[in-house]
Design a protein around this motif. Structure first.
Motif, PDB file in Angstrom:
ATOM      1  N   PHE A  27     -28.266  24.696  29.506  1.00  0.00           N
ATOM      2  CA  PHE A  27     -28.901  25.755  30.279  1.00  0.00           C
ATOM      3  C   PHE A  27     -28.164  26.068  31.584  1.00  0.00           C
ATOM      4  CE2 PHE A  27     -32.564  24.034  27.868  1.00  0.00           C
ATOM      5  CZ  PHE A  27     -32.894  25.189  27.167  1.00  0.00           C
ATOM      6  N   ALA A  28     -27.598  25.048  32.220  1.00  0.00           N
ATOM      7  CA  ALA A  28     -27.000  25.224  33.543  1.00  0.00           C
ATOM      8  C   ALA A  28     -25.805  26.164  33.486  1.00  0.00           C
ATOM      9  CB  ALA A  28     -26.582  23.871  34.114  1.00  0.00           C
ATOM     10  N   GLY A  29     -25.697  27.004  34.498  1.00  0.00           N
ATOM     11  CA  GLY A  29     -24.577  27.932  34.610  1.00  0.00           C
ATOM     12  C   GLY A  29     -25.048  29.307  35.026  1.00  0.00           C
ATOM     13  N   THR A  30     -24.156  30.272  34.921  1.00  0.00           N
ATOM     14  CA  THR A  30     -24.460  31.661  35.264  1.00  0.00           C
ATOM     15  C   THR A  30     -24.456  32.482  33.982  1.00  0.00           C
ATOM     16  OG1 THR A  30     -23.360  31.338  37.392  1.00  0.00           O
ATOM     17  CG2 THR A  30     -23.779  33.600  36.721  1.00  0.00           C
ATOM     18  N   TRP A  31     -25.506  33.252  33.792  1.00  0.00           N
ATOM     19  CA  TRP A  31     -25.710  34.040  32.574  1.00  0.00           C
ATOM     20  C   TRP A  31     -25.877  35.512  32.955  1.00  0.00           C
ATOM     21  CZ3 TRP A  31     -25.949  31.343  27.866  1.00  0.00           C
ATOM     22  CH2 TRP A  31     -26.040  29.959  27.976  1.00  0.00           C
ATOM     23  N   TYR A  32     -25.419  36.424  32.075  1.00  0.00           N
ATOM     24  CA  TYR A  32     -25.471  37.860  32.355  1.00  0.00           C
ATOM     25  C   TYR A  32     -26.026  38.637  31.176  1.00  0.00           C
ATOM     26  CZ  TYR A  32     -22.179  36.777  36.084  1.00  0.00           C
ATOM     27  OH  TYR A  32     -21.588  36.247  37.191  1.00  0.00           O
ATOM     28  N   THR A  33     -26.657  39.774  31.490  1.00  0.00           N
ATOM     29  CA  THR A  33     -27.100  40.723  30.475  1.00  0.00           C
ATOM     30  C   THR A  33     -27.290  42.094  31.119  1.00  0.00           C
ATOM     31  OG1 THR A  33     -28.626  41.084  28.644  1.00  0.00           O
ATOM     32  CG2 THR A  33     -29.604  40.367  30.723  1.00  0.00           C
ATOM     33  N   PHE A  34     -27.378  43.145  30.284  1.00  0.00           N
ATOM     34  CA  PHE A  34     -27.777  44.478  30.737  1.00  0.00           C
ATOM     35  C   PHE A  34     -29.265  44.629  30.451  1.00  0.00           C
ATOM     36  CE2 PHE A  34     -23.320  46.026  30.204  1.00  0.00           C
ATOM     37  CZ  PHE A  34     -23.176  46.583  31.457  1.00  0.00           C
ATOM     38  N   VAL A  35     -30.056  45.012  31.448  1.00  0.00           N
ATOM     39  CA  VAL A  35     -31.485  45.268  31.272  1.00  0.00           C
ATOM     40  C   VAL A  35     -31.813  46.566  31.985  1.00  0.00           C
ATOM     41  CG1 VAL A  35     -33.832  44.449  31.730  1.00  0.00           C
ATOM     42  CG2 VAL A  35     -32.060  42.807  31.154  1.00  0.00           C
ATOM     43  N   GLN A  40     -28.137  42.111  34.970  1.00  0.00           N
ATOM     44  CA  GLN A  40     -28.988  41.034  35.470  1.00  0.00           C
ATOM     45  C   GLN A  40     -28.223  39.720  35.374  1.00  0.00           C
ATOM     46  OE1 GLN A  40     -32.747  39.319  33.631  1.00  0.00           O
ATOM     47  NE2 GLN A  40     -33.571  40.762  35.142  1.00  0.00           N
ATOM     48  N   GLN A  41     -28.138  39.043  36.500  1.00  0.00           N
ATOM     49  CA  GLN A  41     -27.462  37.745  36.580  1.00  0.00           C
ATOM     50  C   GLN A  41     -28.534  36.680  36.755  1.00  0.00           C
ATOM     51  OE1 GLN A  41     -24.407  37.549  39.593  1.00  0.00           O
ATOM     52  NE2 GLN A  41     -24.691  35.370  39.847  1.00  0.00           N
ATOM     53  N   MET A  42     -28.411  35.631  35.961  1.00  0.00           N
ATOM     54  CA  MET A  42     -29.363  34.530  36.061  1.00  0.00           C
ATOM     55  C   MET A  42     -28.573  33.248  36.281  1.00  0.00           C
ATOM     56  SD  MET A  42     -32.280  33.328  33.307  1.00  0.00           S
ATOM     57  CE  MET A  42     -31.141  33.414  31.958  1.00  0.00           C
ATOM     58  N   GLY A  43     -28.798  32.612  37.422  1.00  0.00           N
ATOM     59  CA  GLY A  43     -28.154  31.341  37.724  1.00  0.00           C
ATOM     60  C   GLY A  43     -29.136  30.206  37.485  1.00  0.00           C
ATOM     61  N   GLU A  57     -30.723  37.851  39.931  1.00  0.00           N
ATOM     62  CA  GLU A  57     -30.096  38.819  40.827  1.00  0.00           C
ATOM     63  C   GLU A  57     -29.777  40.051  39.994  1.00  0.00           C
ATOM     64  OE1 GLU A  57     -26.064  38.204  42.913  1.00  0.00           O
ATOM     65  OE2 GLU A  57     -27.492  37.008  44.052  1.00  0.00           O
ATOM     66  N   ASN A  58     -30.131  41.235  40.480  1.00  0.00           N
ATOM     67  CA  ASN A  58     -29.857  42.479  39.755  1.00  0.00           C
ATOM     68  C   ASN A  58     -28.788  43.283  40.470  1.00  0.00           C
ATOM     69  OD1 ASN A  58     -31.836  41.949  37.848  1.00  0.00           O
ATOM     70  ND2 ASN A  58     -33.420  42.978  39.035  1.00  0.00           N
ATOM     71  N   THR A  59     -27.848  43.799  39.697  1.00  0.00           N
ATOM     72  CA  THR A  59     -26.823  44.684  40.224  1.00  0.00           C
ATOM     73  C   THR A  59     -26.957  46.009  39.490  1.00  0.00           C
ATOM     74  OG1 THR A  59     -25.333  42.832  40.672  1.00  0.00           O
ATOM     75  CG2 THR A  59     -24.341  45.017  40.569  1.00  0.00           C
ATOM     76  N   SER A  60     -27.174  47.077  40.245  1.00  0.00           N
ATOM     77  CA  SER A  60     -27.358  48.389  39.626  1.00  0.00           C
ATOM     78  C   SER A  60     -26.432  49.408  40.275  1.00  0.00           C
ATOM     79  CB  SER A  60     -28.814  48.839  39.758  1.00  0.00           C
ATOM     80  OG  SER A  60     -29.171  48.930  41.124  1.00  0.00           O
ATOM     81  N   TRP A 101     -22.028  50.061  43.826  1.00  0.00           N
ATOM     82  CA  TRP A 101     -22.837  48.961  43.306  1.00  0.00           C
ATOM     83  C   TRP A 101     -23.851  48.535  44.356  1.00  0.00           C
ATOM     84  CZ3 TRP A 101     -22.685  48.449  38.396  1.00  0.00           C
ATOM     85  CH2 TRP A 101     -21.504  48.646  37.689  1.00  0.00           C
ATOM     86  N   LYS A 102     -25.069  48.311  43.914  1.00  0.00           N
ATOM     87  CA  LYS A 102     -26.132  47.844  44.796  1.00  0.00           C
ATOM     88  C   LYS A 102     -26.677  46.546  44.192  1.00  0.00           C
ATOM     89  CE  LYS A 102     -30.335  49.484  44.728  1.00  0.00           C
ATOM     90  NZ  LYS A 102     -31.423  50.435  44.657  1.00  0.00           N
ATOM     91  N   THR A 103     -26.621  45.466  44.959  1.00  0.00           N
ATOM     92  CA  THR A 103     -27.097  44.177  44.457  1.00  0.00           C
ATOM     93  C   THR A 103     -28.401  43.806  45.147  1.00  0.00           C
ATOM     94  OG1 THR A 103     -24.857  43.441  43.975  1.00  0.00           O
ATOM     95  CG2 THR A 103     -26.523  41.744  44.170  1.00  0.00           C
ATOM     96  N   ASN A 104     -29.384  43.493  44.340  1.00  0.00           N
ATOM     97  CA  ASN A 104     -30.683  43.060  44.823  1.00  0.00           C
ATOM     98  C   ASN A 104     -30.724  41.539  44.729  1.00  0.00           C
ATOM     99  OD1 ASN A 104     -33.370  42.616  45.369  1.00  0.00           O
ATOM    100  ND2 ASN A 104     -34.110  43.456  43.444  1.00  0.00           N
ATOM    101  N   LYS A 105     -30.678  40.880  45.865  1.00  0.00           N
ATOM    102  CA  LYS A 105     -30.738  39.419  45.878  1.00  0.00           C
ATOM    103  C   LYS A 105     -32.112  39.005  45.390  1.00  0.00           C
ATOM    104  CE  LYS A 105     -26.687  38.835  47.697  1.00  0.00           C
ATOM    105  NZ  LYS A 105     -25.601  38.335  46.942  1.00  0.00           N
ATOM    106  N   GLY A 106     -32.116  38.247  44.332  1.00  0.00           N
ATOM    107  CA  GLY A 106     -33.367  37.913  43.656  1.00  0.00           C
ATOM    108  C   GLY A 106     -34.097  36.730  44.235  1.00  0.00           C
ATOM    109  N   THR A 107     -35.080  36.318  43.493  1.00  0.00           N
ATOM    110  CA  THR A 107     -35.948  35.215  43.871  1.00  0.00           C
ATOM    111  C   THR A 107     -35.616  34.006  43.015  1.00  0.00           C
ATOM    112  OG1 THR A 107     -37.635  36.902  44.196  1.00  0.00           O
ATOM    113  CG2 THR A 107     -38.368  34.638  44.225  1.00  0.00           C
TER     114      THR A 107
END
Length: 194
Positions: A27-35, A40-43, A57-60, A101-107
């Protein structure tokens, strides 16, 4: 010579401890997808024996539209009849588009592993991550995440840029009521109309 052997043995022991103690975590690491058009980046970081910290974290794409002939366009409506004016009676607006590019720092959220799945706290059924070993992906309710290495934020940004570039190139003749002069795709400028 004896000191060298002891030093070498110490280094060898440290290396073995690192290799054995730092097994790879699926599970550990950085994962990406388009949503929904966003990257969408998931660390995911290991936190204790069975715990994890998951950060989204979302980048749009942010689009700025600038009308170049605003005064001329507004003036073309002065003196026109309320009804009966045709498209040829007013000036087409001319635009420049700028994409950024606009990055929304996530929770960050806590998560725990159970039965080979990762459960993100507070999300219920929507927060279950399943690792698909044969494909090397994470799946969450139909959304597929790829691990960094197979993909990266830069590769996904490049793919989005290429799609926008193709869309502008293919559809530039379909603009009826407006005219577009330049499209700035994250620093690369396309001349749509000269």
């Amino acid at each position: 010579m004896k000191t060298m052997r002891i030093l070498l043995m110490g280094v060898l022991l440290i290396c073995i401890q690192l290799l054995v103690g730092c097994g790879s975590d699926k599970f550990a690491g950085t994962w990406y997808t388009f949503v929904n058009g966003e990257i969408q980046q998931m660390g995911i970081e290991k936190n204790g024996s069975n715990g994890y910290i998951v950060k989204f974290e979302n980048t749009s794409v942010s689009v700025k539209k600038n009308m170049l002939n605003k005064k001329e366009y507004d003036d073309s409506f002065k003196g026109l009849p309320v009804f009966g004016a045709s498209k040829k009676d007013f000036v087409k607006p001319i635009y420049d588009y700028k994409y950024e590019w606009k990055t929304n720092k996530g929770t960050s959220y806590t998560a725990s592993e159970k039965d080979g799945k990762l459960y993100i706290d507070g999300f219920g059924a929507f927060g279950v991550l399943v690792y698909i070993e044969k494909d090397g992906i994470l799946r969450n309710n139909g959304v597929v995440y790829q691990k960094e290495g197979k993909t990266s934020l830069e590769k996904m940004k490049e793919a989005k840029k290429d799609k926008l570039k193709t869309d502008w190139t293919v559809n530039k003749g379909n603009l009826v009521y407006t005219k577009v002069r330049n499209v700035d795709l994250f620093g690369e400028v396309l001349e749509i109309n000269k």
